[in-house]
Scaffold this active site. Structure first.
Site, PDB file in Angstrom:
ATOM      1  CE1 TYR A   1      14.373 -38.403  15.275  1.00  0.00           C
ATOM      2  CE2 TYR A   1      12.908 -37.475  13.614  1.00  0.00           C
ATOM      3  CZ  TYR A   1      13.603 -38.553  14.141  1.00  0.00           C
ATOM      4  OH  TYR A   1      13.524 -39.783  13.521  1.00  0.00           O
TER       5      TYR A   1
ATOM      6  CD  GLN B   1      18.622 -36.730  16.161  1.00  0.00           C
ATOM      7  OE1 GLN B   1      19.711 -36.255  15.866  1.00  0.00           O
ATOM      8  NE2 GLN B   1      17.991 -36.427  17.291  1.00  0.00           N
ATOM      9  CD  GLU B   2      14.735 -42.295  15.747  1.00  0.00           C
ATOM     10  OE1 GLU B   2      14.819 -42.655  16.936  1.00  0.00           O
ATOM     11  OE2 GLU B   2      13.760 -41.669  15.300  1.00  0.00           O
ATOM     12  CB  SER B   3      20.312 -46.029  16.943  1.00  0.00           C
ATOM     13  OG  SER B   3      20.773 -46.157  15.595  1.00  0.00           O
TER      14      SER B   3
END
EC number: 4.2.2.n1
Length: 466
Positions: A439, A312-314
């Site tokens: 998120y 999800q972040e990168s």
């Protein structure tokens, strides 16, 4: 998918029907304790279930699933141990019940009036619609008259009843196959693999399996939403039915049922084919090189969840950089990295170690009043928008008479933190609450996809070994 607002009515109706049946058909003597007394004497509650995303599955060699979780809690409520028998199709399930090899069928089964001559049901705990499913890329039928190919359903399923009614009332040419050895999940997998044209399945199961087989597509619903329930023997179930009613009522009253619904059903919606397909491709292409890092540094959480957070972040890009300057697999800010002793945010190992440590610290800061299995969601919201804003969300929840320790309640207040009428009431002001909500939900969906993908991989390996 309807939740418990509807099901309180259903529970009440079942209670009335059960009470009537006790007064009219059972002489008032100790015999009505029936199977319940036998369970307590045996010291064991026996359930039969299915290997399915909502019923029973294994995570890190530990059993899980909505039905399993409920059954374990019911066994604890009765003061007995739980014995689980996993079956592969509905015929085996009902044979177990009829032959006294199971006390309860706990397998997310849809209420089917045709079975009530031999079996009875417990309270409903959620509801689903029946959907016609086909493979994406094939022509989408508009109704059952448009079918051009093989339609198959599981033997003994509620879908057969519905198909018979539709054939009689509207589609006289409708034809289908009945599979006696395959479950609804297996039929869905055959559709996904292009080995079957159509099947019918409940909306919750379809939504979960799409996380692993995104090529599954829903043509249309063929029913309104119907209750999902457990099945018991009719001949000796009065005491057990009464105990189930009391148990389910307690779960509704103390909020545990809402928590379980959120855990197992809260992330079913919002399917995105492209995003899911891209993620599954990344599992094959990118995850193998990073998996040892996630396993090494996950610590208090499942490594698959840590991997989902990183994606999800990168999108598992060690060199990822945002416009605001966060970098690396876990997208750490420079100040956060410094506080964690991380020198190079683009170093994969350092980034995973730092992100896992930061998340662990966030969880440790949370109040002990939050259930342990829900702390991770609060921590992730704080990871995304800041710990102070997460505290604001809890305070706003309490102010609105919600439960500030329940993720079900708090997550609904996250989007309010970006609305002036609400954030003006908070201590720390405006926050991108909708972003934090999305998120956490995205991470949960990625985790479900990863868990399901790895389970199927293990099954295929076991089948090849046999």
């Amino acid at each position: 998918m309807k939740r418990f607002k509807l099901n309180y009515f259903i529970i009440g109706l079942i209670a009335i029907l059960l009470t009537w049946s006790l007064w009219t058909t059972v002489p008032w003597r100790n015999a009505h304790q029936d199977n319940l007394a036998a369970i307590k004497a045996r010291g064991e509650l026996r359930i039969s279930t299915l290997d399915a995303p909502l019923s029973y599955y294994s995570v890190n060699n530990q059993p899980s699933g909505f039905d399993y979780d409920l059954a374990q809690r019911f066994a604890d409520y009765l003061g007995v141990t739980l014995k689980v028998r996993v079956r592969s199709n509905l015929n085996q399930l009902f044979d177990d019940l009829e032959n006294d090899n199971a006390d309860i069928l706990a397998a997310s089964l849809i209420y089917n009036a045709e079975r009530l001559n031999r079996f009875t049901v417990g309270p409903s705990y959620y509801s689903v619609s029946q959907q016609l499913v086909y493979r994406l890329g094939q022509p989408r039928p508009k109704n059952l008259g448009d079918l051009r190919g093989r339609l198959a359903v599981a033997s003994g399923s509620a879908q057969i009843t519905q198909l018979r009614q539709l054939k009689k009332k509207q589609y006289p040419q409708l034809a289908w196959e009945v599979s006696s050895d395959l479950s609804s999940r297996s039929l869905l997998e055959k559709v996904a693999d292009g080995k079957l044209d159509y099947t019918l399945a409940d909306s919750a199961s379809v939504g979960l399996l799409q996380r692993v087989h995104p090529q599954l597509a829903v043509a249309f619903d063929i029913t309104e939403e119907k209750p999902v329930t457990w099945y018991l023997r009719r001949s000796d179930s009065e005491g057990l039915s009464a105990a189930l009613l009391d148990f389910f009522s307690q779960l509704n009253d103390n909020g545990i049922m809402a928590r379980l619904e959120e855990k197992y059903l809260g992330h079913v919606g919002g399917f995105d084919y492209v995003d899911t397909k891209t993620f599954l491709n990344a599992i094959d292409a990118t995850l193998p090189a990073l998996q040892p890092l996630f396993e090494r540094y996950a610590h208090d959480i499942d490594w698959k969840l840590l991997a989902a957070i990183s994606y999800q972040e990168s999108h598992w890009d060690p060199l990822a950089t945002s416009a605001t300057g966060v970098r690396g697999l876990m997208m750490l800010t420079r100040p956060t990295a410094d506080s964690l002793g991380i020198g190079d945010r683009t170093n994969a190992e350092q980034s995973v170690r730092g992100g896992a440590l930061y998340l662990s610290r966030m969880m440790q800061r949370l109040p002990d009043t939050i259930p342990e299995d829900e702390k991770i969601w609060f921590a992730l919201a704080a990871y995304n928008m800041g710990y102070a804003h997460m505290l604001d969300a809890r305070a706003l929840t309490a102010k609105q008479q919600g439960n500030a320790d329940s993720w079900v309640d708090v997550k609904l207040r996250l989007p309010m933190l970006s609305q002036p009428r609400y954030y003006k009431q908070t201590l720390y002001g405006y926050a991108r609450g909708q972003q934090a909500y999305n998120y956490v939900e995205n991470i949960r969906r990625y985790e479900i996809s990863l868990v399901g993908y790895l389970q199927e991989k293990e099954k295929k390996a076991a089948q090849l070994a046999d």
